[in-house]
Design a protein around this motif. Structure first.
Motif, PDB file in Angstrom:
ATOM      1  N   ALA A  40       0.825  -1.276   0.197  1.00 20.55           N
ATOM      2  CA  ALA A  40      -0.066   0.137  -0.164  1.00 20.55           C
ATOM      3  C   ALA A  40       1.009   1.130  -0.102  1.00 20.55           C
ATOM      4  N   GLU A  41       2.016   1.280   0.647  1.00 19.83           N
ATOM      5  CA  GLU A  41       2.772   2.358   0.759  1.00 19.83           C
ATOM      6  C   GLU A  41       3.517   2.606  -0.690  1.00 19.83           C
ATOM      7  N   LEU A  42       3.873   1.499  -1.298  1.00 16.25           N
ATOM      8  CA  LEU A  42       4.705   1.550  -2.441  1.00 16.25           C
ATOM      9  C   LEU A  42       3.685   2.159  -3.496  1.00 16.25           C
ATOM     10  N   ASP A  43       2.273   1.635  -3.281  1.00 15.40           N
ATOM     11  CA  ASP A  43       1.341   2.084  -4.414  1.00 15.40           C
ATOM     12  C   ASP A  43       0.915   3.591  -3.922  1.00 15.40           C
ATOM     13  N   SER A  44       0.701   3.968  -2.825  1.00 15.08           N
ATOM     14  CA  SER A  44       0.563   5.405  -2.316  1.00 15.08           C
ATOM     15  C   SER A  44       1.465   6.433  -2.837  1.00 15.08           C
ATOM     16  N   LEU A  45       2.799   5.912  -2.740  1.00 13.70           N
ATOM     17  CA  LEU A  45       3.765   6.753  -3.363  1.00 13.70           C
ATOM     18  C   LEU A  45       3.855   6.980  -4.640  1.00 13.70           C
ATOM     19  N   ALA A  46       3.418   5.852  -5.323  1.00 14.25           N
ATOM     20  CA  ALA A  46       3.342   6.096  -6.829  1.00 14.25           C
ATOM     21  C   ALA A  46       2.078   7.032  -7.291  1.00 14.25           C
ATOM     22  N   ARG A  47       1.171   6.769  -6.699  1.00 20.01           N
ATOM     23  CA  ARG A  47      -0.219   7.818  -6.857  1.00 20.01           C
ATOM     24  C   ARG A  47       0.145   9.156  -6.401  1.00 20.01           C
ATOM     25  N   GLU A  48       1.298   9.362  -5.542  1.00 15.49           N
ATOM     26  CA  GLU A  48       1.477  10.948  -5.121  1.00 15.49           C
ATOM     27  C   GLU A  48       2.595  11.569  -6.003  1.00 15.49           C
ATOM     28  N   GLY A  49       2.642  10.518  -6.947  1.00 11.60           N
ATOM     29  CA  GLY A  49       3.887  11.169  -7.905  1.00 11.60           C
ATOM     30  C   GLY A  49       5.158  11.174  -7.571  1.00 11.60           C
ATOM     31  N   GLN A  50       5.367  10.327  -6.347  1.00 12.64           N
ATOM     32  CA  GLN A  50       6.854  10.244  -5.899  1.00 12.64           C
ATOM     33  C   GLN A  50       7.401   8.796  -6.255  1.00 12.64           C
ATOM     34  N   GLY A  51       7.141   8.437  -7.101  1.00 15.06           N
ATOM     35  CA  GLY A  51       7.686   7.067  -7.741  1.00 15.06           C
ATOM     36  C   GLY A  51       8.997   6.886  -7.337  1.00 15.06           C
ATOM     37  N   THR A  52      10.179   7.604  -7.741  1.00 10.99           N
ATOM     38  CA  THR A  52      11.502   7.316  -7.366  1.00 10.99           C
ATOM     39  C   THR A  52      11.501   7.290  -5.836  1.00 10.99           C
ATOM     40  N   GLY A  53      10.886   7.793  -4.950  1.00 11.91           N
ATOM     41  CA  GLY A  53      10.686   7.786  -3.387  1.00 11.91           C
ATOM     42  C   GLY A  53      10.781   6.440  -2.928  1.00 11.91           C
ATOM     43  N   MET A  54       9.882   5.589  -3.807  1.00 13.41           N
ATOM     44  CA  MET A  54       9.630   4.286  -3.097  1.00 13.41           C
ATOM     45  C   MET A  54      10.935   3.377  -3.211  1.00 13.41           C
ATOM     46  N   PHE A  55      11.600   3.690  -3.976  1.00  5.89           N
ATOM     47  CA  PHE A  55      12.796   2.772  -4.092  1.00  5.89           C
ATOM     48  C   PHE A  55      13.882   3.141  -2.803  1.00  5.89           C
ATOM     49  N   GLU A  56      13.400   4.080  -2.234  1.00  9.68           N
ATOM     50  CA  GLU A  56      14.493   4.383  -1.165  1.00  9.68           C
ATOM     51  C   GLU A  56      14.222   3.404   0.184  1.00  9.68           C
ATOM     52  N   SER A  57      13.216   2.900   0.132  1.00 11.05           N
ATOM     53  CA  SER A  57      12.994   1.981   1.134  1.00 11.05           C
ATOM     54  C   SER A  57      13.917   0.759   1.015  1.00 11.05           C
ATOM     55  N   VAL A  58      14.533   0.454   2.239  1.00  7.06           N
ATOM     56  CA  VAL A  58      15.468  -0.608   2.296  1.00  7.06           C
ATOM     57  C   VAL A  58      14.689  -2.292   2.002  1.00  7.06           C
ATOM     58  N   TRP A  59      13.719  -2.060   2.864  1.00  7.85           N
ATOM     59  CA  TRP A  59      12.941  -3.308   2.841  1.00  7.85           C
ATOM     60  C   TRP A  59      12.464  -3.527   1.124  1.00  7.85           C
ATOM     61  N   LEU A  60      11.857  -2.335   0.718  1.00 14.30           N
ATOM     62  CA  LEU A  60      11.309  -2.438  -0.565  1.00 14.30           C
ATOM     63  C   LEU A  60      12.453  -2.681  -1.785  1.00 14.30           C
ATOM     64  N   ARG A  61      13.430  -2.202  -1.508  1.00 16.99           N
ATOM     65  CA  ARG A  61      14.623  -2.330  -2.500  1.00 16.99           C
ATOM     66  C   ARG A  61      14.939  -3.753  -2.530  1.00 16.99           C
ATOM     67  N   GLN A  62      15.138  -4.411  -1.321  1.00 16.74           N
ATOM     68  CA  GLN A  62      15.575  -5.824  -1.030  1.00 16.74           C
ATOM     69  C   GLN A  62      14.382  -6.671  -1.659  1.00 16.74           C
ATOM     70  N   ALA A  63      13.074  -6.356  -1.351  1.00 14.05           N
ATOM     71  CA  ALA A  63      11.959  -7.324  -1.902  1.00 14.05           C
ATOM     72  C   ALA A  63      11.959  -7.180  -3.337  1.00 14.05           C
ATOM     73  N   LEU A  64      12.057  -6.041  -3.903  1.00 13.74           N
ATOM     74  CA  LEU A  64      12.068  -5.952  -5.324  1.00 13.74           C
ATOM     75  C   LEU A  64      13.400  -6.725  -6.179  1.00 13.74           C
ATOM     76  N   GLY A  65      14.350  -6.682  -5.353  1.00 17.95           N
ATOM     77  CA  GLY A  65      15.492  -7.569  -5.863  1.00 17.95           C
ATOM     78  C   GLY A  65      15.208  -8.753  -5.860  1.00 17.95           C
ATOM     79  N   GLU A  66      14.365  -9.421  -4.775  1.00 13.35           N
ATOM     80  CA  GLU A  66      13.932 -10.688  -5.127  1.00 13.35           C
ATOM     81  C   GLU A  66      13.173 -11.329  -6.290  1.00 13.35           C
ATOM     82  N   LEU A  67      12.438 -10.132  -6.838  1.00 11.77           N
ATOM     83  CA  LEU A  67      11.544 -10.524  -8.130  1.00 11.77           C
ATOM     84  C   LEU A  67      12.187 -10.796  -9.529  1.00 11.77           C
ATOM     85  N   SER A  68      11.456 -11.404 -10.395  1.00 12.96           N
ATOM     86  CA  SER A  68      12.320 -11.253 -11.733  1.00 12.96           C
ATOM     87  C   SER A  68      12.477  -9.814 -12.413  1.00 12.96           C
ATOM     88  N   GLU A  69      13.335  -9.772 -13.383  1.00 15.97           N
ATOM     89  CA  GLU A  69      13.365  -8.714 -14.128  1.00 15.97           C
ATOM     90  C   GLU A  69      12.244  -8.105 -14.505  1.00 15.97           C
TER      91      GLU A  69
END
Length: 180
Positions: A100-129
């Motif tokens: 929800a935080e990821l989605d909220s950041l994107a909706r607020e136009g802060q899309g690049t800010g979402m990648f600053e979250s350590v957990w999120l960056r690690q979680a996204l790293g676990e996903l396929s390209e």
């Protein structure tokens, strides 16, 4: 059935006696449900927990040594299962909040800010390209699914499926962290 104390029934059930196991369940199912409901606080989850405990009980009975009353041992089994369920619930809720935080950041136009979250960056790293790229386009760049599909050369439905898959995997990663 002869000696039908809880301890005796537990020994017989552990040895594979289905009648002994049925007698134990009949005698203690309400207790299993009640303890689960008190720990979890929700009737529906308590019913699920009671089922899980009943399914796992045949294998667990071999660990009953008779050093304490059967009900004391059973309380511990149910409380442990309820605590596991609470951890899974917390992990699932955290994964949903993170998404929800990821989605909220994107909706607020802060899309690049979402990648600053350590957990999120690690979680996204676990996903396929392909999933990471889809997330970046939809949430990071704010593209509609149809637009992202056009960029990626895939259908809008495939983009929607990928976003659903990302949510599912983020929840699973959060759950794995909780159990680790």
């Amino acid at each position: 059935m002869g000696d039908n104390t809880d301890s005796s029934l537990a020994r017989k059930a552990a040895a594979g006696d289905p009648d002994a196991f049925a007698a134990l369940l009949e005698r203690h199912y309400d207790r299993i449900y009640r303890v689960g409901a008190r720990v979890l606080g929700e009737a529906e989850e308590a019913a699920d927990l009671a089922q899980e405990v009943c399914v796992a009980l045949p294998a667990k009975l071999s660990s009953f040594r008779g050093e304490s009353r059967f009900t004391t041992w059973l309380y511990r089994v149910v409380v442990n299962a309820a605590h596991d369920a609470l951890r899974r619930r917390t992990a699932r809720q955290r994964g949903e909040r993170n998404y929800a935080e990821l989605d909220s950041l994107a909706r607020e136009g802060q899309g690049t800010g979402m990648f600053e979250s350590v957990w999120l960056r690690q979680a996204l790293g676990e996903l396929s390209e392909e999933l990471r790229t889809t997330v970046f386009l939809v949430l990071g760049e704010g593209l509609r699914h149809a637009e992202a599909g056009e960029v990626l050369g895939i259908s809008e439905k495939t983009v929607s499926w990928r976003m659903h898959e990302v949510r599912r995997r983020l929840r699973a990663l959060a759950a794995e962290e909780e159990t680790a």
